[in-house]
Design an enzyme around this catalytic site. Structure first.
Site, PDB file in Angstrom:
ATOM      1  N   ASP A 131       0.856  -1.188   0.000  1.00 26.48           N
ATOM      2  CA  ASP A 131       0.000   0.000   0.000  1.00 26.48           C
ATOM      3  C   ASP A 131       0.893   1.239   0.000  1.00 26.48           C
ATOM      4  O   ASP A 131       1.639   1.477   0.954  1.00 26.48           O
ATOM      5  CB  ASP A 131      -0.918   0.012   1.228  1.00 26.48           C
ATOM      6  CG  ASP A 131      -1.895  -1.145   1.217  1.00 26.48           C
ATOM      7  OD1 ASP A 131      -2.373  -1.500   0.128  1.00 26.48           O
ATOM      8  OD2 ASP A 131      -2.162  -1.699   2.306  1.00 26.48           O
ATOM      9  N   LEU A 132       0.825   2.028  -1.041  1.00 27.75           N
ATOM     10  CA  LEU A 132       1.734   3.150  -1.253  1.00 27.75           C
ATOM     11  C   LEU A 132       1.698   4.136  -0.086  1.00 27.75           C
ATOM     12  O   LEU A 132       0.642   4.658   0.270  1.00 27.75           O
ATOM     13  CB  LEU A 132       1.376   3.867  -2.556  1.00 27.75           C
ATOM     14  CG  LEU A 132       2.298   5.008  -2.988  1.00 27.75           C
ATOM     15  CD1 LEU A 132       3.707   4.490  -3.245  1.00 27.75           C
ATOM     16  CD2 LEU A 132       1.752   5.691  -4.230  1.00 27.75           C
ATOM     17  N   ASP A 133       2.893   4.388   0.498  1.00 31.95           N
ATOM     18  CA  ASP A 133       3.074   5.362   1.584  1.00 31.95           C
ATOM     19  C   ASP A 133       2.162   5.092   2.775  1.00 31.95           C
ATOM     20  O   ASP A 133       1.765   6.024   3.489  1.00 31.95           O
ATOM     21  CB  ASP A 133       2.844   6.794   1.068  1.00 31.95           C
ATOM     22  CG  ASP A 133       3.922   7.230   0.080  1.00 31.95           C
ATOM     23  OD1 ASP A 133       5.063   6.760   0.199  1.00 31.95           O
ATOM     24  OD2 ASP A 133       3.602   8.034  -0.815  1.00 31.95           O
ATOM     25  N   ALA A 134       1.813   3.843   2.993  1.00 31.84           N
ATOM     26  CA  ALA A 134       0.881   3.509   4.072  1.00 31.84           C
ATOM     27  C   ALA A 134       1.423   2.431   4.998  1.00 31.84           C
ATOM     28  O   ALA A 134       0.669   1.825   5.760  1.00 31.84           O
ATOM     29  CB  ALA A 134      -0.461   3.069   3.489  1.00 31.84           C
TER      30      ALA A 134
END
Length: 287
Positions: free
Chosen positions: A229-232
């Site tokens: 999950d991008l930047d998560a």
């Protein structure tokens, strides 16, 4: 300093875990030099980091984890990771064109602040080769096409290099490419990223300029482990700084980059010291 063993563990909270683990170490003539624990009362989970000197410990280091799993893992439903202080982590740094985080990491490493080896720096641009040359670190470039048609081929070559250099974790020092799921799976909770803390408010190019136009009063930076999950991913470190109407977009960029350097270095240090325990999508950071 004498070599130590470092045990990070978590399990459902229940009576007697600390006494059992400390008794196991002391009964086998280990000298405990660090112990920190935390109980998440909402979820009912117990977390602990314990470290002990190995020179008088009766159990050979290659058998320690086997003993712990046999004696305690099933009994307490325990998950654990064991490290040794004399096994230096090997850190690969990924960069693109911005040099501020790279310079900061390398300066701290050169000054002896990071007990780590840096076998390689990997980039998708030639721009920062001169920085790697200053610190005598091999610099590898794999350009990624705009349509990403060669991305799988590039990452396969990068992962082959990482394997050859026995890299144990990766730092994305403002590397402006998305890491594939394959690489994330190979290095779970071992890829550290840094970015400004404006997400999701100001996305895309020039986020500090967007924030200045909006008149924000606080800027910040976030360092986290990379997940699919991008930047998560699980957050390791964050910091903020107040700004005002007197700031320009350029001064906010400068202050933001200072924060990025500091926050990333703190995250890297905690990882090197084996003081981070990830659980679900959060981190327990031991002191």
């Amino acid at each position: 300093m004498k070599p130590t063993a470092i045990l990070l563990l978590h399990c459902p909270d229940q009576q007697g875990i600390i006494s059992e683990m400390t008794k196991f170490i002391t009964d086998n003539q280990g000298n405990i030099v660090y112990l920190d624990q935390y109980v998440d009362r909402q979820d009912g989970n117990f977390f602990m980091r314990i470290e002990w000197v190995l020179d008088t410990f009766l159990i050979p280091r290659e058998k320690i984890k086997e003993y712990i799993q046999t004696l305690y893992a099933q009994r307490y439903k325990m998950e654990c990771n064991l490290y040794f202080s004399d096994q230096r982590p090997r850190m690969a740094i990924f960069v693109s064109k911005m040099s501020h985080c790279l310079y900061d990491l390398l300066a701290r490493w050169k000054a002896g602040e990071f007990d780590v080896d840096i076998p390689c720096i990997i980039s998708n641009h030639e721009d920062l080769r001169y920085v790697a040359d200053q610190f005598s670190i091999p610099y590898y470039v794999w350009s990624i096409k705009k349509d990403h048609s060669n991305k799988a081929e590039v990452e396969a070559a990068e992962m082959e290099l990482l394997k050859k250099e026995r890299v144990t974790f990766i730092v994305l020092a403002r590397y402006m490419q998305i890491i594939s799921d394959d690489m994330i799976k190979r290095y779970p909770n071992h890829i550290i990223n840094i970015h400004h803390s404006f997400l999701p408010a100001f996305v895309g190019a020039k986020p500090y300029h967007q924030a200045w136009e909006r008149g924000v009063k606080v800027i910040g930076a976030t360092s986290h482990y990379v997940t699919a999950d991008l930047d998560a991913g699980p957050i390791i470190e964050q910091d903020v700084m107040r700004v005002s109407h007197k700031d320009t977009a350029e001064s906010m960029v400068r202050k933001g980059r200072d924060l990025e350097k500091i926050v990333l270095s703190r995250a890297v240090r905690k990882h090197i010291e084996r003081k981070i325990l990830t659980y679900h999508n959060k981190t327990i950071i031991f002191s």
